[in-house]
Structures are given as C-alpha cells and as structure tokens.
Design a protein around this motif. Structure first.
Motif, PDB file in Angstrom:
ATOM      1  N   TRP A 157      50.861  95.707  28.279  1.00  0.00           N
ATOM      2  CA  TRP A 157      51.220  94.963  29.482  1.00  0.00           C
ATOM      3  C   TRP A 157      52.023  95.809  30.457  1.00  0.00           C
ATOM      4  N   ALA A 158      53.035  96.508  29.976  1.00  0.00           N
ATOM      5  CA  ALA A 158      53.921  97.257  30.871  1.00  0.00           C
ATOM      6  C   ALA A 158      53.160  98.311  31.659  1.00  0.00           C
ATOM      7  N   ALA A 159      52.142  98.928  31.054  1.00  0.00           N
ATOM      8  CA  ALA A 159      51.339  99.928  31.757  1.00  0.00           C
ATOM      9  C   ALA A 159      50.277  99.262  32.617  1.00  0.00           C
ATOM     10  N   GLY A 160      49.632  98.232  32.096  1.00  0.00           N
ATOM     11  CA  GLY A 160      48.549  97.591  32.824  1.00  0.00           C
ATOM     12  C   GLY A 160      49.005  96.872  34.070  1.00  0.00           C
ATOM     13  N   VAL A 161      50.164  96.215  34.025  1.00  0.00           N
ATOM     14  CA  VAL A 161      50.622  95.470  35.192  1.00  0.00           C
ATOM     15  C   VAL A 161      51.034  96.409  36.320  1.00  0.00           C
ATOM     16  N   ASN A 162      51.238  97.681  36.013  1.00  0.00           N
ATOM     17  CA  ASN A 162      51.412  98.703  37.042  1.00  0.00           C
ATOM     18  C   ASN A 162      50.072  99.198  37.565  1.00  0.00           C
ATOM     19  N   GLN A 163      49.249  99.683  36.638  1.00  0.00           N
ATOM     20  CA  GLN A 163      48.129 100.522  37.032  1.00  0.00           C
ATOM     21  C   GLN A 163      46.845  99.778  37.344  1.00  0.00           C
ATOM     22  N   LEU A 164      46.600  98.634  36.752  1.00  0.00           N
ATOM     23  CA  LEU A 164      45.404  97.893  37.128  1.00  0.00           C
ATOM     24  C   LEU A 164      45.455  97.423  38.580  1.00  0.00           C
ATOM     25  N   PRO A 165      46.587  96.915  39.073  1.00  0.00           N
ATOM     26  CA  PRO A 165      46.637  96.614  40.505  1.00  0.00           C
ATOM     27  C   PRO A 165      46.421  97.840  41.387  1.00  0.00           C
ATOM     28  N   MET A 166      46.869  99.005  40.929  1.00  0.00           N
ATOM     29  CA  MET A 166      46.601 100.233  41.689  1.00  0.00           C
ATOM     30  C   MET A 166      45.105 100.496  41.781  1.00  0.00           C
ATOM     31  N   GLN A 167      44.389 100.290  40.676  1.00  0.00           N
ATOM     32  CA  GLN A 167      42.944 100.492  40.691  1.00  0.00           C
ATOM     33  C   GLN A 167      42.261  99.455  41.574  1.00  0.00           C
ATOM     34  N   VAL A 168      42.747  98.234  41.542  1.00  0.00           N
ATOM     35  CA  VAL A 168      42.225  97.206  42.442  1.00  0.00           C
ATOM     36  C   VAL A 168      42.407  97.638  43.895  1.00  0.00           C
ATOM     37  N   ALA A 169      43.608  98.122  44.215  1.00  0.00           N
ATOM     38  CA  ALA A 169      43.888  98.573  45.573  1.00  0.00           C
ATOM     39  C   ALA A 169      43.009  99.763  45.959  1.00  0.00           C
ATOM     40  N   LEU A 170      42.768 100.675  45.016  1.00  0.00           N
ATOM     41  CA  LEU A 170      41.925 101.833  45.290  1.00  0.00           C
ATOM     42  C   LEU A 170      40.507 101.399  45.660  1.00  0.00           C
ATOM     43  N   PHE A 171      39.899 100.552  44.838  1.00  0.00           N
ATOM     44  CA  PHE A 171      38.502 100.171  45.063  1.00  0.00           C
ATOM     45  C   PHE A 171      38.336  99.286  46.297  1.00  0.00           C
ATOM     46  N   TRP A 172      39.084  98.206  46.340  1.00  0.00           N
ATOM     47  CA  TRP A 172      38.933  97.281  47.461  1.00  0.00           C
ATOM     48  C   TRP A 172      39.462  97.880  48.765  1.00  0.00           C
TER      49      TRP A 172
END
Length: 622
Positions: A157-172
């Motif tokens: 969770w601690a890593a995903g809640v940082n980096q998955l939104p970053m990937q969302v921001a990158l793609f969209w």
C-alpha cells in the motif's frame, strides 16, 4: 516531413486547429475493434492476476505509519512530509481505509486495484491516441502489464498509493498533452496539467511527468536543432508550455521548504557508481525483459540478482533491440530519452535521498523505479510506430526481420510476459511467506478477544519486523490500536499483574528486570517503613532516556491511597492489604523513588524496589 511548425491532427498550417482530433475514436468504433478487445482482455487478465496477488498480501511498515499518524494527529498531519514525501491524498486514503475497516487490507487492495485499472485504461487510451487502433500497440501494453518492476507497488500500500497515481497521471496526462500538441486547444493542456496536479497530491515524483511532456513535444512535434525545437514549441504552444512550467515551479516552491529532507548535492556521493549499476543493469534491464528470475532476500524484501548470465542476456537483448530499431526505423532512438530521463532522475534521487544514508544496496529495490515499466512501454511504442499528426514521425527505412514480423514479435512478447509473471510470483511468494505483521496482529487480536474486560498492557512499541524503530511514537501500541479502547488499556500503574505483548503478538505477563535496585532500607525486617509521611528510596544508580517501570514489592497493614513519584512522573494509585507488588511507569531520568500520601494508620514495608524496562516473560532471560 521537414517543416518546423507544430503539426496538428491533420496536415495543416501552423496555428490552425482541426475541429476534431481524429485519433480519438468514437465508442461505436471501439465496440467492434478486435485490437481494442484484445487489449481489454489483456488488461482483465492482468487485473485478475494482480487481484490474486494483492488480496493475498497485508499491511507492512509504512502502511501502519500512515494510519497511526492520521488517527493520532488529525487531518493536518497529511500535509507534513513523511520520509521526504509530501502525499496528502495518500494519507487521506489511508485514513479512509482505516475508518471503513481497521486492519482489513481488502479495502486497501481494492483501492490499489482501482488505481491499477485506471492506469491500464489510461495506457490503452494513450496508445490509441498516439498511434490509432493497430496491433502494434499490444506488445508495449503487455510489457507494462506483466513486468515485475511494478509488482511491489501493486501489493504494498505505501508504495502503490504513491506510484500508481503517478502512472495514472503519466498515461492520462500524456494523452491530453498529445491532443494539445495536435490541436492547440488550451483545454487539453489544462486537462494534462490537472492530471499532473492530481498525481502530485500523491507523489512528488509525478513532477517528472512534465519531463515526459517536454520530451514528446521536442522529439516528435517540432524539428530542427534543439534550440529551434524549443522556440517552435514556445511560439506555437506558448500557453500550454507556460502552464506546465507554472505548475512545476509552484509545486517546487511548496515542496522544497516542506518536503525536501536531503541535499541534492549528495547525489554524487561515493555510492553513485554502484547505484547506477544496481538500478540499470541489475534492476531495469532484466525487469523489462521478463527477469530477474533470481533474487537476493533481505528480510521481507526481494532484490533482483540476475547473476552474470542474466546480466549478459539482458544487456545483449537490449543491444540487439536497439540495433534493430536503428537499422529499420528512422528517428526511433530518440524514444530512448523517455526511459533515460526517468532512469537518470531515479538514480539521482535514490543516490542522494537514500543511498547516501543507508548504502547502495537499497537502490536494488524496485519501488525506486516503479514507473519504469510504464515509461518503457510508451517509449517502445514511440520507437516502433509513427505518432499520428507528429511533425517528425518514426519512418520505416527497411523491413526488420524482428519488428516487422508479427508472429516473431508475438512470440517474443509472450515469452517476456510469461517470464514476468514467473518473476512476479517469486517476488510475492517471498513477501507473503516472510511477513511478520499479519501473524503478529492476528495473534494479538485473538488474545484480546479471549478477555471480557480491556486487557491492561504496557504501552510499548511493536517489533521492528512490523514497524521500524525510527517510527516512534507511531509504532506504539496505543497509537496503532486507537479503534480498540474496549479491548486494550494502557495503565500507568498496576497491582500484582502487568502484561505485555511479546514479539509474536501474545499477551503475556511482564517482567521488570533489575537494571537498578533500591538501596537496602534502614529498618531490619522492614526495609523502608512508609506511613503518612513521605519516604524516599534511593536507587543504586540513575536511569535515563525513558521507558522505565518501577516494581515495588510490599506488605501493607491496610488499603490506602498512595502517591508514587519517579523523576518527572507521579501517579496517585492504591496499595492493598497484605503482600503485593505495585507497578508504576517511571519518568525519563531519575535515581530515587518517592512514596507519599498513605492514609493515617496505614503502614507499608518494602525492601524490594526494582527499576527496568519491562520484558515479556516469554522473552526474559535472567
């Protein structure tokens, strides 16, 4: 195409925007598109696989810190930095999950899967926006979906809640940015900037997405020298460029005084060469090619250890792919700027912010390059296919025996994806089988459930295998178990029985070792006789730094109130008639214990005073 103007969705003159970006297909088109259905099936398969992995894991380390901080300090705590991160949105989501169902990782896992699904769809939208619906978008999509590089952020969770939104921001964000480059519509630039701002609420490294915006614009939507490309973009897309720069500068103006906890100048420390080797050779190259397949384990972490043969295969495969791109595609290698930029930033950040403090080994952890699978997928697509409406699209100069043979590409990508799944299973298996937090709390809650009344225990820190020691005071039981006041209590004083939670989560009697003892009392057969007048019992030495408890074995003639003072801690409690033991929590520094406040007519004898930091009986060694 050699013009220097920024090109729109169709061949138009500079500054002319078409009414519609034709790279955005209508839903009716998507419904009957086999490529889209194949991509959707791949995404569903990945989400099903990730669900199986993620729902089987549990909280670890920083996950508890996030919840403890929010529950104990309130909403304002989300705005403070945490280990160099400023992540208010992630903190609030951690708090929300804890409110919905404390210590139920299924809530967090559902959030992680939701973010992963949004990222997956975002990459598909981006690929179609860039290249149209064509079979060539499926291989880069597969590289992203099944690489082990992003597995740590999927299950922790601690890593995903940082980096998955970053990937969302990158793609969209990139999808909106490309539309802006083609059409010049400022609202598309606003949408791109909004995705970045949303990502920054979770992770400061989302700022690097603006670098991806710049690389795409410079590499494919302008021509000429670098200076000429920059001037062209600034002239033709000035509003968007200024918006992006403004977002970046505004965020830095907030982040630097609030969140920056290291000196960027430390990036050039002695560990830098090893960090470069770890990040690029041992981590990145094997990871995007299906590896590493072999791991070194440090506690719960798995670190890539591809070995000499694995390194040789990874480097050889990378060189051959790059060589094939250079031989068969014009303008293909400029796509390497995307992973190169992110790798360079990751190396600098982990070298300055982590390796300079704890050593280069930490740079092997995939969470420090968790976005590289995403970036590499975009780069691979940009290197092999022409971007629709680009000023300088990739062009095929000669048929490639690999890139232009769909069956060979499919077989290679299938192999890489399969190896990525194997590597992912290896990583998650070790993570799950070595976790200490889940069995610790499972045992603790079972012990508490056996009691009808709140169980009195010493308020101490949880084991370092659950939370690191620097987490204090977030790692105190009282901070972690705020939702359970009816099941556990933390007294400052107790009679006869003092409990602790041992390293396995069992509630057991506590032992106060005799780090210090009271000096013998002057009364033969009594030691120190305490009546209504105060009595001071000197210790055989001082104690400092806190965490001390005082055990007083006594015999009393009757029940009475009593005040016990040890340093800056003073407690009003009671003594019972007969032989008993009184436990009280001491202050930070003291060398004597004061007893006072006994009722008239009650006397107490003690020559048994010990001071120590309590230890669970199951772990006590005399």
């Amino acid at each position: 195409m050699t013009g220097t103007h920024v090109r729109t969705g169709r061949t138009t003159s500079a500054g002319t925007a078409p009414a519609h970006d034709r790279s955005i297909p209508h839903w009716d088109t998507w419904r009957h598109d086999r490529v889209i259905w194949a991509a959707a099936a791949m995404i569903v398969a990945q989400l099903a696989f990730r669900a199986w992995l993620t729902y089987g894991t549990w909280f670890f380390g920083d996950d508890f810190n996030f919840v403890s901080r929010m529950v104990n300090e309130g909403p304002g705590a989300a705005l403070r930095q945490y280990a160099g991160h400023v992540m208010p949105a992630g903190m609030y989501l951690s708090w929300l999950a804890d409110v919905i169902a404390p210590f139920d990782f299924r809530v967090n896992a559902t959030m992680l899967l939701g973010m992963q699904g949004l990222a997956d769809i975002g990459l598909l939208v981006l690929l179609v926006r860039l290249f149209g619906s064509r079979p060539g978008i499926l291989p880069p999509l597969a590289i992203y979906l099944f690489s082990v590089i992003s597995v740590p952020v999927a299950i922790w969770w601690a890593a995903g809640v940082n980096q998955l939104p970053m990937q969302v921001a990158l793609f969209w964000g990139l999808a909106s940015h490309v539309t802006y480059l083609r059409t010049g519509r400022f609202r598309s630039a606003v949408a791109a900037a909004a995705w970045v701002v949303a990502g920054l609420a979770f992770f400061e490294k989302t700022l690097l997405v603006l670098g991806a915006f710049a690389i795409v614009g410079i590499a494919w939507f302008a021509s000429g020298s670098l200076a000429h490309r920059l001037r062209t973009l600034l002239r033709e897309r000035r509003a968007g460029v200024l918006l992006y720069v403004g977002v970046g500068l505004a965020y830095l103006a907030v982040y630097i005084p609030v969140g920056l906890t290291f000196s960027p100048g430390r990036a050039g420390n002695d560990a830098l060469p090893q960090v470069v080797s770890n990040v690029v050779l041992h981590g990145y190259l094997p990871g995007v090619l299906g590896g590493p397949l072999q791991w070194d384990h440090v506690d719960q972490w798995s670190l890539p250890a591809p070995g000499p043969l694995g390194l040789l295969l990874a480097v050889t495969a990378f060189v051959l792919v790059v060589r094939e791109l250079a031989r068969s595609r014009r303008r293909a290698l400029r796509a390497l700027w995307l992973p190169g930029f992110f790798l360079a930033c990751d190396i600098a950040l982990v070298s300055a912010g982590r390796a300079s403090f704890v050593g280069a080994l930490i740079s092997l952890d995939y969470r420090y390059q968790g976005e590289l699978a995403a970036v590499t997928a975009v780069a691979l697509a940009c290197a092999t296919m022409p971007i629709l409406g680009a000023t300088e699209p990739v062009e095929t100069t000669r048929p490639s025996p690999l890139l232009d043979r769909p069956q060979r590409v499919s077989a290679l990508v299938a192999l890489i994806s399969l190896l990525g799944v194997v590597s992912s299973l290896q990583y998650v298996h070790h993570w799950d089988t070595t976790t200490q937090a889940r069995p610790y709390f499972r045992t603790l809650f079972a012990s508490l459930d056996e009691q009808e009344q709140p169980v009195p225990v010493v308020d101490t820190i949880v084991p370092t295998s659950v939370m690191l020691g620097w987490s204090y005071p977030d790692n105190l039981l009282s901070h972690l178990l705020q939702h359970y006041p009816d099941r556990i209590a933390y007294p400052d004083a107790a009679t006869d029985h003092l409990n602790m939670v041992d390293h396995r989560g069992n509630v057991v009697p506590a032992v106060v070792p005799d780090t210090r003892r009271g000096r013998p009392g002057p009364k033969p057969g009594c030691g120190y006789r305490v009546r209504s007048r105060p009595v001071t019992i000197p210790l055989d030495g001082p104690v400092v730094f806190g965490g001390w408890w005082v055990r007083i074995g006594y015999i009393a003639s009757g029940g009475s109130p009593v005040t016990v003072t040890a340093g800056d801690a003073s407690y009003d409690t009671t003594v019972e008639p007969g032989v008993h033991a009184l436990y009280v929590r001491g202050g930070g520094r003291f060398d004597r214990v004061h007893l006072s406040g006994l009722a008239e007519g009650v006397s107490l004898c003690t020559d048994d005073v010990t001071v120590g930091r309590p230890v669970p009986r199951t772990e006590f060694s005399p």
